[in-house]
Design a protein around this motif. Structure first.
Motif, mmCIF file in Angstrom:
data_model
loop_
_atom_site.group_PDB
_atom_site.id
_atom_site.type_symbol
_atom_site.label_atom_id
_atom_site.label_comp_id
_atom_site.label_asym_id
_atom_site.label_seq_id
_atom_site.Cartn_x
_atom_site.Cartn_y
_atom_site.Cartn_z
ATOM 1 N N ALA A 39 0.861 -1.186 0.000
ATOM 2 C CA ALA A 39 0.000 0.000 0.000
ATOM 3 C C ALA A 39 0.890 1.226 0.000
ATOM 4 C CB ALA A 39 -0.922 0.004 1.228
ATOM 5 N N HIS A 40 0.297 2.380 -0.282
ATOM 6 C CA HIS A 40 1.100 3.600 -0.326
ATOM 7 C C HIS A 40 0.273 4.801 0.126
ATOM 8 C CE1 HIS A 40 -1.074 3.931 -4.132
ATOM 9 N NE2 HIS A 40 -0.811 5.227 -4.098
ATOM 10 N N ASN A 41 0.998 5.866 0.484
ATOM 11 C CA ASN A 41 0.383 7.122 0.916
ATOM 12 C C ASN A 41 1.239 8.272 0.421
ATOM 13 O OD1 ASN A 41 1.164 9.143 3.482
ATOM 14 N ND2 ASN A 41 -0.953 9.208 2.797
ATOM 15 N N SER A 42 0.616 9.333 -0.056
ATOM 16 C CA SER A 42 1.340 10.540 -0.449
ATOM 17 C C SER A 42 0.696 11.736 0.239
ATOM 18 C CB SER A 42 1.289 10.745 -1.972
ATOM 19 O OG SER A 42 1.982 9.732 -2.633
ATOM 20 N N SER A 43 1.511 12.651 0.718
ATOM 21 C CA SER A 43 0.974 13.833 1.376
ATOM 22 C C SER A 43 1.904 15.020 1.160
ATOM 23 C CB SER A 43 0.792 13.584 2.880
ATOM 24 O OG SER A 43 2.032 13.251 3.487
ATOM 25 N N LEU A 44 1.315 16.203 1.094
ATOM 26 C CA LEU A 44 2.088 17.433 0.998
ATOM 27 C C LEU A 44 2.713 17.712 2.355
ATOM 28 C CD1 LEU A 44 2.888 19.885 -0.718
ATOM 29 C CD2 LEU A 44 0.770 20.987 0.018
ATOM 30 N N HIS A 45 4.027 17.833 2.386
ATOM 31 C CA HIS A 45 4.748 18.009 3.651
ATOM 32 C C HIS A 45 4.911 19.489 3.995
ATOM 33 C CE1 HIS A 45 7.635 17.319 6.829
ATOM 34 N NE2 HIS A 45 8.574 17.968 6.176
ATOM 35 N N SER A 46 5.337 20.314 3.020
ATOM 36 C CA SER A 46 5.469 21.746 3.240
ATOM 37 C C SER A 46 5.511 22.448 1.897
ATOM 38 C CB SER A 46 6.740 22.072 4.051
ATOM 39 O OG SER A 46 7.899 21.719 3.305
ATOM 40 N N ALA A 47 5.341 23.772 1.929
ATOM 41 C CA ALA A 47 5.348 24.552 0.691
ATOM 42 C C ALA A 47 5.899 25.942 0.956
ATOM 43 C CB ALA A 47 3.943 24.645 0.104
ATOM 44 N N HIS A 48 6.476 26.542 -0.100
ATOM 45 C CA HIS A 48 7.014 27.897 -0.012
ATOM 46 C C HIS A 48 6.708 28.612 -1.325
ATOM 47 C CE1 HIS A 48 9.927 31.017 1.309
ATOM 48 N NE2 HIS A 48 10.087 31.189 0.002
ATOM 49 N N HIS A 49 6.086 29.792 -1.240
ATOM 50 C CA HIS A 49 5.741 30.585 -2.418
ATOM 51 C C HIS A 49 6.224 32.018 -2.184
ATOM 52 C CE1 HIS A 49 3.030 27.525 -4.239
ATOM 53 N NE2 HIS A 49 2.953 27.135 -2.973
ATOM 54 N N SER A 50 6.960 32.540 -3.162
ATOM 55 C CA SER A 50 7.482 33.891 -3.020
ATOM 56 C C SER A 50 7.846 34.449 -4.383
ATOM 57 C CB SER A 50 8.718 33.901 -2.099
ATOM 58 O OG SER A 50 9.295 35.187 -2.030
ATOM 59 N N ALA A 51 7.291 35.620 -4.738
ATOM 60 C CA ALA A 51 7.645 36.375 -5.950
ATOM 61 C C ALA A 51 7.618 35.514 -7.214
ATOM 62 C CB ALA A 51 9.034 37.000 -5.784
ATOM 63 N N GLY A 52 6.561 34.727 -7.349
ATOM 64 C CA GLY A 52 6.417 33.900 -8.535
ATOM 65 C C GLY A 52 7.166 32.590 -8.494
ATOM 66 N N LEU A 53 7.993 32.375 -7.482
ATOM 67 C CA LEU A 53 8.713 31.121 -7.321
ATOM 68 C C LEU A 53 8.009 30.264 -6.280
ATOM 69 C CD1 LEU A 53 12.401 32.419 -7.275
ATOM 70 C CD2 LEU A 53 11.106 31.537 -9.224
ATOM 71 N N HIS A 54 8.048 28.972 -6.500
ATOM 72 C CA HIS A 54 7.408 28.093 -5.516
ATOM 73 C C HIS A 54 8.248 26.838 -5.321
ATOM 74 C CE1 HIS A 54 6.017 24.951 -8.316
ATOM 75 N NE2 HIS A 54 5.770 25.933 -9.167
ATOM 76 N N ARG A 55 8.058 26.227 -4.157
ATOM 77 C CA ARG A 55 8.708 24.971 -3.798
ATOM 78 C C ARG A 55 7.746 24.169 -2.928
ATOM 79 N NH1 ARG A 55 9.114 23.171 1.116
ATOM 80 N NH2 ARG A 55 10.128 25.056 1.893
ATOM 81 N N GLU A 56 7.501 22.942 -3.286
ATOM 82 C CA GLU A 56 6.706 22.055 -2.447
ATOM 83 C C GLU A 56 7.505 20.783 -2.172
ATOM 84 O OE1 GLU A 56 5.020 22.831 -5.609
ATOM 85 O OE2 GLU A 56 4.296 24.687 -4.702
ATOM 86 N N THR A 57 7.299 20.230 -0.999
ATOM 87 C CA THR A 57 7.908 18.933 -0.687
ATOM 88 C C THR A 57 6.791 17.958 -0.342
ATOM 89 O OG1 THR A 57 8.216 19.520 1.652
ATOM 90 C CG2 THR A 57 10.040 19.954 0.148
ATOM 91 N N TYR A 58 6.942 16.721 -0.814
ATOM 92 C CA TYR A 58 5.934 15.676 -0.610
ATOM 93 C C TYR A 58 6.575 14.461 0.040
ATOM 94 C CZ TYR A 58 3.096 18.389 -3.899
ATOM 95 O OH TYR A 58 2.397 19.394 -4.521
#
Length: 251
Positions: A49-68
Motif C-alpha cells: 500500500a502507499h500514501n502521499s501527502s504534501l509536507h510543506s510549501a514555499h511561495h514567493s515572488a512567482g517562485l514556488h517549492r513544495e515537498t511531498y
C-alpha cells in the motif's frame, strides 16, 4: 510564505493507483531517479500500500517549492519513505521534480534553491499507525495457461533459459497471471540513435496441485539490428542481472 502540512491517511489496497504504478510515476518524472539506491527500489517493488501527502510549501515572488512525503507499506510490516521536491526555480520556470531517500538529502537540495530564507522546519507528528496488510493472492486467469507457458519458453532466445524440467512442470498449469514489473534500466540512448527499451514481466502460473511458479521475461532491443529480443529466467534476480548486462553492452 512556508506552510507545514500533516500526513494524510494511507491509501487502501484497492485504491485506483497501485503502489507499483505510483512508484513508476514518481520515478518517471524525477530528474534524479537514477541516483536512488537499487536496494530501495527493489524493496518498493513488493509494497502492499502507499500514501502521499504534501509536507510543506514555499511561495514567493512567482517562485514556488513544495515537498511531498511518499510512504509505502512493505510486506514485512515496515514502511519506506521517499521525499519529493518540486520547484520552478530552473530557467524557464518549468516545474522540476527531484526525489530523495531521506529528509537530510531533501534539506540539502532545498537549501540550494534560489529562494528567500525560510523559517525552521517543523517536526511533524506521525498521525497514522501503520499495520501489516496481508499480501493479496494473485488473480489468475484460467485460460490456456499451459499453452501460454509453452509459447513463452519457445520464444526465449537466451541460452540459459529454463530447460525441459520447467517446461514439463508448467504443462500442468491451470491458470496464470502476467504482471509488468518495475525495473531499471528502462531506456538507454545516445545522440542520433533511438533509445533502447527494456521491459520486465512476471508470468505467474498456478499448477493443478495448488503450487505457484513464476517465470521472468525480459524484452529488450539491445540487439545489433535493434530488433526486439525475448529472454526468460527462473528468478527475478537473474532477469534483472541480464537487463544490467545487456545495458552495459550498449556501445
Amino acid at each position: 510564505m512556508s506552510v507545514p502540512y500533516e500526513t494524510a491517511a494511507y491509501e487502501p489496497a484497492d485504491s485506483p493507483e497501485s503502489p507499483e504504478e505510483h512508484l513508476a510515476r514518481l520515478l518517471g518524472r524525477a530528474l534524479n531517479s537514477f541516483e536512488l539506491p537499487d536496494e530501495a527500489v527493489h524493496l518498493l517493488d513488493c509494497a502492499l500500500a502507499h500514501n502521499s501527502s504534501l509536507h510543506s510549501a514555499h511561495h514567493s515572488a512567482g517562485l514556488h517549492r513544495e515537498t511531498y512525503r511518499h510512504t509505502w507499506l512493505l510486506a514485512d510490516g515496515s514502511a519506506l519513505t521517499l521525499w519529493e521536491l518540486v520547484h520552478n526555480t530552473a530557467p524557464g520556470s518549468e516545474p522540476q521534480h527531484e526525489v530523495y531517500v531521506d529528509e537530510e538529502e531533501l534539506g540539502l537540495a532545498t537549501a540550494r534553491l534560489p529562494l528567500p530564507p525560510e523559517t525552521p522546519d517543523f517536526e511533524l507528528p506521525v498521525l497514522v499507525q501503520l499495520s501489516r496488510i496481508p499480501e493479496p493472492r494473485p488473480v489468475y486467469l484460467p485460460d490456456g495457461s499451459a499453452d501460454h507457458a509453452r509459447r513463452l519458453l519457445r520464444r526465449a532466445e537466451n541460452t540459459d533459459r529454463p530447460g525441459p524440467g520447467t517446461a514439463a512442470l508448467l504443462a500442468t498449469a491451470s491458470a496464470h497471471q502476467i504482471t509488468q514489473a518495475f525495473g531499471r534500466p528502462s531506456t538507454v540512448g545516445e545522440p542520433g540513435r533511438p533509445g533502447l527499451s527494456f521491459s520486465l514481466y512476471e508470468h505467474a502460473f498456478l499448477l493443478r496441485d495448488g503450487a505457484e511458479v513464476s517465470l521472468w521475461e525480459v524484452e529488450h532491443t539491445a540487439t545489433p539490428d535493434g530488433r526486439h529480443m525475448c529472454e526468460v529466467y527462473i528468478t527475478e534476480d537473474a532477469a534483472r542481472d541480464a537487463m544490467e548486462r545487456r545495458a552495459a553492452q550498449v556501445p
